[in-house]
Every structure is written in C-alpha cells, then in structure tokens.
Design an enzyme around this catalytic site. Sequence first.
Site, short mmCIF file in Angstrom:
data_model
loop_
_atom_site.label_atom_id
_atom_site.label_comp_id
_atom_site.label_asym_id
_atom_site.label_seq_id
_atom_site.Cartn_x
_atom_site.Cartn_y
_atom_site.Cartn_z
N CYS A 134 -26.72 -35.48 -53.53
CA CYS A 134 -25.43 -36.18 -53.46
C CYS A 134 -24.55 -35.50 -52.42
O CYS A 134 -24.58 -34.27 -52.30
CB CYS A 134 -24.68 -36.08 -54.79
SG CYS A 134 -25.47 -36.98 -56.11
N LEU A 155 -20.45 -35.50 -50.85
CA LEU A 155 -19.08 -36.00 -51.03
C LEU A 155 -18.11 -35.23 -50.14
O LEU A 155 -18.16 -34.00 -50.08
CB LEU A 155 -18.66 -35.81 -52.50
CG LEU A 155 -17.17 -36.01 -52.79
CD1 LEU A 155 -16.79 -37.49 -52.75
CD2 LEU A 155 -16.80 -35.44 -54.16
N ARG A 164 -13.02 -38.72 -42.97
CA ARG A 164 -12.89 -39.18 -41.58
C ARG A 164 -12.38 -38.08 -40.64
O ARG A 164 -11.69 -38.34 -39.67
CB ARG A 164 -11.94 -40.38 -41.47
CG ARG A 164 -12.40 -41.71 -42.00
CD ARG A 164 -13.73 -42.21 -41.59
NE ARG A 164 -14.01 -42.61 -40.23
CZ ARG A 164 -13.84 -43.80 -39.72
NH1 ARG A 164 -13.30 -44.75 -40.43
NH2 ARG A 164 -14.21 -44.08 -38.49
N LYS A 165 -12.72 -36.84 -40.96
CA LYS A 165 -12.33 -35.74 -40.07
C LYS A 165 -13.58 -35.00 -39.56
O LYS A 165 -13.46 -33.92 -39.00
CB LYS A 165 -11.43 -34.76 -40.82
CG LYS A 165 -10.08 -35.32 -41.26
CD LYS A 165 -9.35 -34.26 -42.07
CE LYS A 165 -8.20 -34.81 -42.85
NZ LYS A 165 -7.01 -35.09 -42.07
N GLY A 166 -14.75 -35.53 -39.87
CA GLY A 166 -15.97 -34.90 -39.37
C GLY A 166 -16.66 -33.99 -40.38
O GLY A 166 -17.74 -33.45 -40.10
N GLY A 226 -18.07 -34.83 -43.23
CA GLY A 226 -19.30 -35.47 -43.73
C GLY A 226 -20.48 -35.16 -42.82
O GLY A 226 -21.54 -34.74 -43.27
N GLU A 230 -31.55 -38.29 -50.64
CA GLU A 230 -31.99 -39.09 -51.79
C GLU A 230 -31.42 -40.50 -51.68
O GLU A 230 -30.30 -40.68 -51.22
CB GLU A 230 -31.48 -38.40 -53.07
CG GLU A 230 -32.05 -38.95 -54.34
CD GLU A 230 -31.44 -38.26 -55.56
OE1 GLU A 230 -31.55 -37.03 -55.68
OE2 GLU A 230 -30.81 -38.97 -56.35
N1 ACO Z 1 -14.73 -46.67 -42.72
C1 ACO Z 1 -15.55 -46.85 -41.66
N2 ACO Z 1 -16.45 -45.90 -41.26
C2 ACO Z 1 -16.51 -44.77 -41.98
C3 ACO Z 1 -15.66 -44.52 -43.10
C4 ACO Z 1 -14.74 -45.53 -43.44
N3 ACO Z 1 -13.91 -45.37 -44.48
N4 ACO Z 1 -15.94 -43.31 -43.59
C5 ACO Z 1 -16.94 -42.79 -42.84
N5 ACO Z 1 -17.28 -43.68 -41.86
C6 ACO Z 1 -18.36 -43.55 -40.88
C7 ACO Z 1 -17.85 -43.38 -39.47
O1 ACO Z 1 -18.85 -43.80 -38.58
C8 ACO Z 1 -17.68 -41.88 -39.39
O2 ACO Z 1 -17.76 -41.39 -38.09
P1 ACO Z 1 -16.46 -41.50 -37.11
O3 ACO Z 1 -15.28 -41.02 -37.89
O4 ACO Z 1 -16.83 -40.63 -35.99
O5 ACO Z 1 -16.36 -42.94 -36.75
C9 ACO Z 1 -18.89 -41.40 -40.16
O6 ACO Z 1 -19.09 -42.36 -41.19
C10 ACO Z 1 -18.77 -40.02 -40.80
O7 ACO Z 1 -17.49 -39.54 -40.77
P2 ACO Z 1 -17.14 -38.08 -41.26
O8 ACO Z 1 -15.70 -37.84 -41.04
O9 ACO Z 1 -18.10 -37.09 -40.70
O10 ACO Z 1 -17.51 -38.22 -42.82
P3 ACO Z 1 -16.57 -38.03 -44.10
O11 ACO Z 1 -16.09 -36.63 -44.16
O12 ACO Z 1 -15.57 -39.10 -44.17
O13 ACO Z 1 -17.66 -38.18 -45.25
C11 ACO Z 1 -18.93 -39.39 -46.82
C12 ACO Z 1 -18.58 -39.23 -45.34
C13 ACO Z 1 -19.46 -38.08 -47.36
C14 ACO Z 1 -20.02 -40.45 -46.98
C15 ACO Z 1 -17.61 -39.81 -47.54
O14 ACO Z 1 -17.26 -41.11 -47.13
C16 ACO Z 1 -17.71 -39.80 -49.07
O15 ACO Z 1 -17.64 -38.75 -49.68
N6 ACO Z 1 -17.84 -40.99 -49.68
C17 ACO Z 1 -17.88 -41.11 -51.14
C18 ACO Z 1 -19.17 -40.60 -51.70
C19 ACO Z 1 -20.37 -41.22 -51.02
O16 ACO Z 1 -20.43 -42.43 -50.82
N7 ACO Z 1 -21.34 -40.37 -50.68
C20 ACO Z 1 -22.60 -40.78 -50.10
C21 ACO Z 1 -23.50 -41.28 -51.19
S1 ACO Z 1 -25.19 -41.34 -50.66
C22 ACO Z 1 -25.82 -39.81 -51.08
O17 ACO Z 1 -25.15 -39.06 -51.74
C23 ACO Z 1 -27.19 -39.43 -50.64
#
Ligand code: ACO
Length: 443
Positions: free
Chosen positions: A309, A311, A318-320, A322, A343
Amino acid sequence: MGSIDTPTITENGSTQSQAAAPSGGDHKSPASANGAQVEVSPEPEGTKKRRSSMLPLEVGTRVMCRWRDGKYHPVKVIERRKMPYAVPYDYEYYVHYTEFNRRLDEWVKLEQLDLDSVETVVDEKVEDKVTSLKMTRHQKRKIDETHVEVGHEELDAASLHEHEEFTKVKNIATIELGRYEIETWYFSPFPPEYNDSLKLYFCEFCLNFMKRKEQLQRHMRKCDLKHPPGDEIYRSGTLSMFEVDGKKNKVYGRNLCYLAKLFLDHKTLYYDVDLFLFYVLCECDDRGCHMVGYFSKEKHSEESYNLACILTLPPYQRKGYGKFLIAFSYELSKKEGKVGTPERPLSDLGLLSYRGYWTRVLLDILKKHKGNISIKELSDMTAIKAEDILTTLQSLELIQYRKGQHVICADPKVLDRHLKAAGRGGLEVDVSKLIWTPYKEQS
Ligand code: ACO
Ligand code: ZN
C-alpha cells in the site's frame, strides 16, 4: 489526467477535494429544483403531490445532485438518515457521484437534490438479492480484502454483501494529525467504541487515536516519541525515511493501517501486521519528524510485490512525494537484487503515479541509450518488472511486434513528447543516503 479531482490545501491546512468535474450543464436553480422545503413560486398541485409521494427517497434512487461546484451531477443514494428533530420527510442522503471516485461520496441535504430528475426508484432489497446471487468468487475475495476482520471464509455471499454495504458510508469525517485537519475519503474499520465519533485526534508520532481533543493534549504531554518507531534508513536534508517492523511495533503498525484505510479504498488491510515492513517518510524540523506518507512491503512476497500500500497524506499530495515513495521502493528492490511490482489493484491515483514514474524512468534511459536495448535489460537496470515495462511502452505506442519479437521504437522527438506529458519527475531519491540491508528473519 485532468478528470481526477485535485485535492488542495486550504490555509488552515485542512484539505478539500476540488473535483475537475465534467461540465454539469445548466440545471435549474436550487430553489426551484425541489419544492419540498423552499417554495419560490406557486406550483401546480399535481407536481407537489408527485414529489412528496417520492419522499423519503429510497436507497438506490438515481437523481441529480448539486455539488460543491454549484453544478448538478448524477448520484446514487447509498444511505439515508432522519435528521434530528426532523419534520416528516426531512432526511439527509449519503450519495455516490457516479462520475467521480468514491472518495467524494458525502451526506447531502434534500434541497441539493433535483426531485424532477429522479430516474428510477430501485428496490434495494431486490437489487441486493440479484447481486449476491451473481457474486463471483473473485468479487467475494475482493470484498473480503477490503476489511480487516479475519475469518470471513465462513460468510455466505449475502452476508459479505451486507458487510460491503456497511463500509459504503464513511464513518469518520475528519481527523486531526499534527497541524492538519484532514477530511477523510473512505470507511475505515476502527474498533466499535469509535463508531460514534465523526472526528478522531491522532498523535502524529505514535499514531494513537482519541475521540477528544483534551485526551490528545494529555497524551502529547506524556508521549515521548518524536519520530516513527524503528530505524532511520535514509536522511537527506529535512527528509527522513524510517523502517518500522510490524512484528516489533504491532500497535504502531495497526494504527497506521487504520489511518491509511481512511484514504485507501480497495486495499487489503490485515490485523496481521507482523508480515509487513512499513516505510514511513517524514519531514523533520525542531518539533520532530512529521509523517508525510508511507508504503508497506511484505517481508516475503511470492508475487514479487515490492510495495503493498502507498499513501501520501492529503495535505502533502501533488508535491512529488508519491513518486519519491515509488522510486524508494524500487531502490530497495535494486539492493535486494530483485525486480518488483506494486500489489494490485491500483487505485486511480496510484495508477497515474505509477504510469508517470514508469514512463519517466524508462524514457530517460531510452533517450540516453545508444543502440538496441531489450525489455530484460531495462528491467535489470530499473528493477521494474518486465510486464510493467511492456504495458507502459505499449500504452505509449513505443512497441511493435516484429517477427515474433517485441521491438522498442524510440524516436527522440516522440520520447520528448511523452516525457513532457508524464508530468514532473518528483523528488529524487539520493541513493548515497540510503543505509539499508534487506530484511532477514531473526530467529
Ligand atoms: N489529479 C490528477 N493527477 C494526479 C493527482 C490528482 N489528484 N494526484 C496524483 N496525480 C498524478 C499526477 O500525474 C502526478 O504527477 P504530477 O504532479 O507531476 O502531474 C502523479 O500522479 C504523482 O504525483 P506525486 O505528487 O508524486 O504523488 P502524491 O504525493 O500526490 O501521491 C498517491 C500519489 C500516493 C497515489 C496519492 O494520491 C495517495 O496517497 N492517494 C490515496 C491512496 C492511494 O490511492 N494509493 C494508491 C493505492 S494503489 C497501491 O497502494 C498499490
Ligand atoms: Zn503519541
């Protein structure tokens, strides 16, 4: 990518999701949209009667609902509840916006619903029966995996479906964590004594949660943790990563799972945290190490999963971070000398983040590389599983199938175009700052 909601941080640090909503079109003004409470102009008796005969709306009803963007969107009624001191028909409705992800499900008032648009009144009991009969083994397993309780094997399909119904309504609306108040996204199965709380207060260091602010304040005076328990395995500037062994820190592991489930929809959460390592990313200052996000990883994965998982807490999204967490998981795989994959299932945001990461990493290599390169070589260099490389390059139309073989076709201009579209690179992992040895079972 723009069709996904973009959570933003408000000034006080709370988060709100601003959905990039599809154009809802012009719908009538809310006052005229339902005549049940506010009457603006006299209406024909027949219309009034027809509307009040619908009330209260049945669970399963499909209707248009005014959302926070002021526009009307189609919803399905998931649940309803009588308002305290309510006049007859005064119910609140828990709705799912059928065009959006479940994290935007919410309680709405009758005045937000356009009763003229009521499509069908679905008899939920009939629907339930049909669905439960049709439920496949796969679906059963999926439902099972969304809950932390163990021992579901003995439940029949109907009970499982009932259980899924139960998780459809968010139980905790907001949490307080460190200096942030955060709106939650999904149901999380907190112990029953927390069922009557809309808000929970978390200690940002040990992740214990409480029902009242005063309890948290008392706790903070006693709690001597200033960072996650476990080993700091990475430090670069103000960023630190801690490795927490679920077996050695069971309570922390469970607390983290409860917290994470509030933002993860279809993910497996186990009480059995012993089998997992948690990698908790923190921003550190003189007050301590504040959790930004985490990923979990099975100690032994037969399916070569290198991440269970992931998060990023909403105020930090959206700050990088992830992409940093994803990159980190692959750096661990490289140190283990293995390829890895996340997974499944991936969430919508998970898929976007992974697609962005895979695209950037692979295309950066293809751009610099002279001569032929195989998928196996790419996999060896990046620790990305061959299947993920193939699907990424296929989705970018960079793969052709010639004479029984996959051939990568990499025109530099096309690569640049894709790289631009893949978004920002995310925060870099400085491998020289990673001090880590792969997990070994201690006897
Ligand atoms: N809308 C559109 N695109 C998005 C969004 C959004 N809200 N959030 C992320 N993205 C996309 C973009 O392409 C983004 O890159 P960019 O900002 O350069 O355009 C890219 O994803 C990743 O952005 P990060 O800033 O590196 O990622 P973030 O810190 O936001 O984390 C994560 C991404 C972990 C998926 C986050 O959205 C999250 O925690 N979501 C809730 C939990 C979840 O869904 N986890 C994944 C489940 S699957 C698994 O666990 C295997
Ligand atoms: Zn604490």
